[in-house]
Design an enzyme around this catalytic site. Structure first.
Site, short mmCIF file in Angstrom:
data_model
loop_
_atom_site.label_atom_id
_atom_site.label_comp_id
_atom_site.label_asym_id
_atom_site.label_seq_id
_atom_site.Cartn_x
_atom_site.Cartn_y
_atom_site.Cartn_z
N ASP A 115 -1.13 -6.05 -0.35
CA ASP A 115 -1.57 -5.46 0.92
C ASP A 115 -3.07 -5.24 0.96
O ASP A 115 -3.65 -4.73 -0.02
CB ASP A 115 -0.91 -4.08 1.12
CG ASP A 115 0.38 -4.16 1.90
OD1 ASP A 115 0.62 -5.17 2.58
OD2 ASP A 115 1.17 -3.19 1.81
N GLU B 116 -1.56 -5.50 8.49
CA GLU B 116 -0.75 -4.92 9.57
C GLU B 116 -1.40 -5.14 10.93
O GLU B 116 -2.61 -4.89 11.08
CB GLU B 116 -0.59 -3.41 9.34
CG GLU B 116 0.23 -3.08 8.10
CD GLU B 116 0.43 -1.59 7.91
OE1 GLU B 116 0.05 -0.79 8.81
OE2 GLU B 116 0.96 -1.20 6.85
N GLU C 166 9.04 -4.28 10.49
CA GLU C 166 9.51 -2.99 9.97
C GLU C 166 10.09 -2.11 11.08
O GLU C 166 9.44 -1.90 12.11
CB GLU C 166 8.35 -2.27 9.26
CG GLU C 166 8.77 -0.94 8.66
CD GLU C 166 7.77 -0.37 7.65
OE1 GLU C 166 6.78 -1.05 7.31
OE2 GLU C 166 7.99 0.78 7.23
N LYS D 273 -1.39 -9.34 2.71
CA LYS D 273 -0.64 -8.89 3.90
C LYS D 273 -1.51 -7.92 4.69
O LYS D 273 -2.16 -7.06 4.11
CB LYS D 273 0.68 -8.24 3.51
CG LYS D 273 1.46 -7.70 4.72
CD LYS D 273 2.93 -7.42 4.40
CE LYS D 273 3.17 -6.13 3.69
NZ LYS D 273 2.76 -4.91 4.42
N ASP E 135 0.84 -1.21 0.00
CA ASP E 135 0.00 0.00 0.00
C ASP E 135 0.88 1.25 0.00
O ASP E 135 0.36 2.37 -0.04
CB ASP E 135 -1.01 -0.01 1.16
CG ASP E 135 -0.34 -0.09 2.52
OD1 ASP E 135 0.90 -0.20 2.58
OD2 ASP E 135 -1.07 -0.06 3.54
N SER E 136 2.20 1.06 -0.02
CA SER E 136 3.12 2.19 -0.27
C SER E 136 2.86 2.77 -1.66
O SER E 136 3.36 3.85 -1.98
CB SER E 136 4.58 1.75 -0.11
OG SER E 136 4.83 0.58 -0.87
O1 KIV Z 1 3.57 -1.12 1.63
C1 KIV Z 1 4.76 -1.50 1.64
O2 KIV Z 1 5.56 -1.19 0.76
C2 KIV Z 1 5.18 -2.33 2.76
C3 KIV Z 1 6.65 -2.58 2.91
C4 KIV Z 1 7.30 -1.37 3.45
C5 KIV Z 1 6.94 -3.78 3.72
O3 KIV Z 1 4.39 -2.76 3.53
#
Ligand code: KIV
Length: 274
Positions: A93, A125, A192, A123, A54-55
């Site tokens: 994510d 969090e 992280e 994924k 989600d980056s």
């Molecule tokens: O969203 C992302 O890029 C991440 C990484 C920083 C692990 O979760």
């Protein structure tokens, strides 16, 4: 310490393959990607895992945090990546607001990611506070990767992006959460921005692979944001980031040459026209 590289000839990386990599002591290499073209290049290198993070909210859309990105947008990025990838394990994510506090919604979100993006895994969090959602997603046979330590979707709770789990109490909670995620059935966990020593402790204590980003070297693998490690994004420089290229400068150089060539009538030349 093993430096084995024996999984390069695997035709498709699965969650079982990355577990085998941990068992045999081969480090897992993971990078983010958000679009077809970059994902295709990454997959051809033999990268083990591609994370559609989600980056994307930051690097693709220019938001200040990961919170604004939507499930539809993650599905768009995920499906673009999946169309390019033959070998790597593709993890997508679940974005903020699509799984916290409502396990039924979490399952629906994960199902959409699997069906519409074609991901191999999702994924999420968090630890104890999201365990019901993790359980429910796993019960549908969807592989889940956990994410502990600095969890960017909770930035407004913490207020800063500083190193996490530096106190004994926070470190104990992180270890407890990691055990909970493993017990629930997660196939791997991202850690992280935590002290390297704690990264090593969690990695030793758990059977499943631990992939670090700013969690030191004693973990089972590493992940970086592609645009950061290639030097496309230049304003973000945390200590854990190694830049392997200065692509921003190279792109600007190429574009400046193009502008010059257009303006001086150098481009196109005789061979470049019909
Ligand atoms: O969203 C992302 O890029 C991440 C990484 C920083 C692990 O979760």
């Amino acid at each position: 310490m093993s430096t084995a590289i024996s999984f390069r000839n695997v035709t498709k990386v699965t969650t079982h393959v990355i577990q085998e990599m941990k068992n045999k002591g081969e480090k897992i290499a993971m990078l983010t990607a958000y679009d077809y073209s970059f994902a295709r290049i990454l997959d051809l290198t033999g990268i083990d895992v591609i994370l559609v993070g989600d980056s994307a909210s930051n690097v693709m859309a220019g938001h200040a945090s990961t919170l604004p990105i939507t499930l539809n947008e993650m599905i768009y990025h995920g499906s673009s990546v999946v169309r390019a990838v033959k070998r790597a394990l593709v993890v997508v994510d679940l974005p903020f607001g699509t799984y916290q506090g409502n396990s039924k919604e979490a399952l629906n979100s994960a199902i959409r990611i699997m069906k519409e993006a074609g991901a191999d895994a999702v994924k999420l969090e968090g630890g104890k506070e999201i365990i019901e959602s993790v359980d429910r997603i796993l019960s549908a046979g969807i592989p889940v990767m956990g994410h502990l330590g600095l969890t960017p979707q909770s930035i407004h709770k913490f207020g800063t992006y500083v190193v996490r789990a530096t106190s004994e109490e926070e470190a104990a909670k992180l270890l407890e959460d990691a055990h909970l995620l493993e017990k629930a059935g997660c196939f791997a966990i991202v850690l992280e921005k935590i002290p390297a020593k704690l990264g090593g402790i969690v990695t030793k204590a758990l059977r499943i692979p631990i992939i670090g980003i700013g969690a030191g070297k004693d973990v089972d693998g590493q992940v970086l944001v592609l645009h950061d490690m290639l030097g496309i994004t230049m304003e973000f420089s945390p200590r854990f980031l190694r830049r392997y290229h200065n692509l921003s400068e190279e792109i600007r150089g190429a574009v400046n040459t193009y502008i010059h060539d257009v303006k001086t009538l150098d481009f196109p030349n005789e061979k470049e026209q019909y």
